[in-house]
Scaffold this active site. Structure first.
Site, PDB file in Angstrom:
ATOM      1  N   GLY A 263      28.197  44.853  74.687  1.00  0.00           N
ATOM      2  CA  GLY A 263      27.974  44.280  76.009  1.00  0.00           C
ATOM      3  C   GLY A 263      29.209  44.285  76.873  1.00  0.00           C
ATOM      4  O   GLY A 263      30.175  44.994  76.594  1.00  0.00           O
TER       5      GLY A 263
ATOM      6  N   ASP B 135      18.555  51.366  73.265  1.00  0.00           N
ATOM      7  CA  ASP B 135      19.089  50.075  72.828  1.00  0.00           C
ATOM      8  C   ASP B 135      20.598  50.037  73.120  1.00  0.00           C
ATOM      9  O   ASP B 135      21.388  50.706  72.452  1.00  0.00           O
ATOM     10  CB  ASP B 135      18.816  49.942  71.324  1.00  0.00           C
ATOM     11  CG  ASP B 135      18.956  48.518  70.841  1.00  0.00           C
ATOM     12  OD1 ASP B 135      19.350  47.657  71.641  1.00  0.00           O
ATOM     13  OD2 ASP B 135      18.684  48.296  69.651  1.00  0.00           O
ATOM     14  N   LEU B 136      21.003  49.266  74.102  1.00  0.00           N
ATOM     15  CA  LEU B 136      22.380  49.264  74.606  1.00  0.00           C
ATOM     16  C   LEU B 136      23.444  49.056  73.515  1.00  0.00           C
ATOM     17  O   LEU B 136      23.373  48.120  72.743  1.00  0.00           O
ATOM     18  CB  LEU B 136      22.538  48.172  75.676  1.00  0.00           C
ATOM     19  CG  LEU B 136      23.859  48.205  76.462  1.00  0.00           C
ATOM     20  CD1 LEU B 136      23.956  49.448  77.326  1.00  0.00           C
ATOM     21  CD2 LEU B 136      24.008  46.946  77.306  1.00  0.00           C
ATOM     22  N   ASP B 137      24.438  49.937  73.488  1.00  0.00           N
ATOM     23  CA  ASP B 137      25.567  49.861  72.542  1.00  0.00           C
ATOM     24  C   ASP B 137      25.131  49.929  71.076  1.00  0.00           C
ATOM     25  O   ASP B 137      25.887  49.562  70.183  1.00  0.00           O
ATOM     26  CB  ASP B 137      26.393  48.585  72.758  1.00  0.00           C
ATOM     27  CG  ASP B 137      27.053  48.548  74.122  1.00  0.00           C
ATOM     28  OD1 ASP B 137      27.308  49.632  74.684  1.00  0.00           O
ATOM     29  OD2 ASP B 137      27.314  47.445  74.638  1.00  0.00           O
ATOM     30  N   ALA B 138      23.914  50.391  70.826  1.00  0.00           N
ATOM     31  CA  ALA B 138      23.418  50.427  69.442  1.00  0.00           C
ATOM     32  C   ALA B 138      23.099  51.838  68.971  1.00  0.00           C
ATOM     33  O   ALA B 138      22.503  52.019  67.911  1.00  0.00           O
ATOM     34  CB  ALA B 138      22.194  49.525  69.314  1.00  0.00           C
TER      35      ALA B 138
END
Lengths: 277, 277, 277, 277
Positions: free
Chosen positions: A194, A219-222
């Site tokens: 994040g 899926d953000l940063d995943a």
């Protein structure tokens, strides 16, 4: 290529190449024993190879892949991949990549740079690369992404590098480029995913900070991690110090990831990467 | 010592020592400019110091600390700290510490080892240290902790090291030993807090694993970090490989943290540590 | 195995194993393109293998090795290698290895420890391993080495680990154990070869110190390197600090090298090592 | 400043500053206990300082330095140091520094770049910096160095950075710039001093390669080390791979060294550096 693990795959593939005068230049394989999956990367010389270049994929599919249930990609060294760079206001990653490009370190074409700000236009000019400003607001995001996609298509872009691009791309955009959008996140993921990871690192009092380059997924940063590295910090380091130490990490980690991608050495499987040697 | 930052603190303290024939052997200070806090660690020679040992704390408090609103601790090198080790079934951290203890690397006494299992009793015997088995269940946890506390008191224990002790200590226990319980967590915190970090690291496909030593607080795995370190892993590493690579990290990171604590070089402020040089 | 590089070696070997029901558990190869040499390590399951264990070497030699001009070694997992440890006065490497041995981390037997001093006899006793004191002087060196060799033979020792053993072994001794004597040198070789590397590092003002584990050859500190690692130091570190930081490096680097050797993953070729994955 | 170690120096200096309204912003000291030397770096605010800027050096010399036998330098933050860069044909270090310069990371002026080849003129042009080509042969070396020195004088250059400049500067030249010529050597010094360190590293079979930034002295590759760093390599890495991995090391290590120098945090004493925090 990858497929369920089975006896004899290596033999089958190397025999196929040998019988058709394909001199093997490189071979690396990996077996995921728990998942029973087999992964391999082979490079061979086309000079005396008896199967014409345009038919290799078809022959390989019929004679090998279908029998083993394998998925594979074939790339030709002569074809330079085309890469677009997205930036916002920070120049360190951009400069690092353009310096490599300019010095001939990388076998790549960079037909364009896209940004939501005009700040780095002078850098693009220094290297004589078209720079497109597409300012993004909550209101015009979909529209600007459509323009960006149009530019990528017009320029036959193969993959995209987010070089500290501070916007989150829509799921729709990402789906167009599966495992083809490389991001640099300024933390040791999954720690400090994040926004504002350096602030969060400072607050937590960690003794080491990191940077992570990964393929972007919905899926953000995943997304699947390609490369990570770290550097020591101490209680003396202010947030400003972390930002500065982090810059060097970010650019090196991102460039390593891009280089691995350019060499076709990254294979994604179940949200993880195999990085061939 | 630490206090709100103010002009002249260093001068005041060094003058106080010089005027009383306290030859300064070591001085290190840190200013948190944003938080306006001052931190200092001073070592001086007591041989010709004109203030008697037992009155130093009182004099320092009256003449300096009260004026600056400072908190401070005074330790005497001659007094060896007494450390208890809590273990479960894994011996690597325990052996690493006992080897240092036995070789005279550390200025420490280890009067006892406490465990919830009998597995490592033979190790304690090798080094001739009393080993107390206090098996913990959901039902008897409070009772067993009370016994452990009783043992710590009887043995005049100054601080506790959890050397891969697989039980969570109660808040009540921890409050008895503020910044005096050192744990080793087998991940690069705050990534993979909680149980099974190697499994989680494997699942996430990270390219680096870590270990973190921290003081235990009521908030699990969130206490002030003393030391961290990392090691590279690849897609070839199975969970078993991670566990094995991690063992070497864990023991080195924990021992570095314990050593810093033994040297009185760790100062905790607002859930973060200052580690003096 | 290794041999001059030639098309089809991998195919030939994997076919040989497959045709005789030898399920391949592990395969890693390396091609030295400049030197035109091929290196491979294969592990396979003997359970259903149709060639009896005692004949494998003969069959492999006749059917494969001779055709390719290959040198090879065959090891059986069930046979635990027997390792002797030589020490002088420092216990850190010794403890580190015995702790792993005791915890079952390593598949090894340690039938004896040899030393030129009695200092570490208590450590050997803790782990119940025979400890032989052979004090070495200029006058009795040949004689004591002969005794040591006698002990190694009586105990069927496969390889020797010099765990900060401060004597130089004679060329004659080393020839008896080619690539079977593992040493730890307390510097980042080839920097600071010879005596007192920490003093030399301090004098030179390096910002990083290292440790190197290598096979011992007649040429002092110049044998094939198995493993190296480093740690940061600063101008604040005294020689004593370097010695202390170095101890942790030494033991970890030596143990990594021994572990690679135990797993039969080290192949020596022209004074360099291939370390299979 | 540095001087023989003596009680009360810190007090004397901090009192001097406090009494003249010099608010201390930074203080770091180091005592070399064996060499009995004291080192200190202090930063203070000039805004309310009662001694005029041009007289500070004189006052400090008279009131403090002479009493303690101290050597000292006084630098003013407002004065940007002027740096010349010497290059040959490789651009990676040059680009890395110019990118930082261009982004405002460094408080520096770069009035000129000097090279023995024309190859990197286009890089200088990209950043609008004068580029002087002074081709060096055995015959004209003294003459070309004289021209270079003339250029440095005309441009009021404070210090020189050799960014993979492949010529050895004459002793005469170096004497003009004591501790003011920063070089990057592509090995972990003192290992692999001299020419072709990557070839030598490959031959020796090291498992780690390094880079070293140091001040140039008359003794080749033996000047005071400012910064070093390393990266892992394996038997799979060819010389070409080492060169490539090394490039990233070289540029980061050189830039860290230049940054420390720019911040006036490097103090040279007896061919070693103190790097203030």
């Amino acid at each position: 290529m990858h497929c369920p693990d089975k006896q004899g795959i290596v033999t089958t593939v190397t025999k196929f190449l040998a019988e058709n005068n394909g001199n093997v230049l490189y071979i690396d394989q990996h077996v995921d024993s728990d998942g029973h999956q087999f992964f391999m990367r082979v490079e061979w010389d086309l000079e005396k190879f008896s199967i014409p270049q345009e038919k290799i994929s078809d022959y390989f599919d019929t004679l090998i892949a279908k029998k083993y249930g394998a998925k594979f990609n074939i790339y030709f060294t002569e074809k330079r991949p085309r890469m677009a760079i997205f930036v916002s206001k920070m120049s360190h990653c951009l400069y690092d990549m353009l310096a490599r490009y300019s010095a001939g370190e990388w076998n790549v074409e960079i037909p364009l740079i896209i940004s939501n700000h005009a700040d780095l236009e002078h850098v693009a000019k220094q290297f004589d690369i078209p720079y497109h400003v597409l300012p993004v607001t909550a209101a015009n995001k979909a529209e600007q992404e459509a323009k960006a996609q149009q530019l990528l298509k017009e320029n036959s872009v193969d993959f995209v590098v987010l070089a500290r691009y501070m916007q989150v791309l829509s799921e729709d955009f990402i789906k167009q480029y599966p495992n083809k959008v490389i991001n640099i996140h300024h933390s040791f993921l999954p720690a400090f995913a994040g926004a504002k990871p350096y602030h969060a690192s400072f607050e937590r009092g960690v003794k080491i900070i990191g940077a992570t380059s990964h393929y972007v997924t919905a899926d953000l940063d995943a997304g699947p991690i390609i490369e990570q590295d770290v550097v020591r910090v101490t209680h003396k380091d202010t947030i400003k110090d972390l930002v500065q130490k982090g810059r060097d990490l970010e650019k090196i980690v991102l460039s390593r990831a891009v280089y691995a991608h350019l060499q076709r050495k990254v294979l994604v499987y179940q949200n993880k990467t195999i990085i061939f040697s």
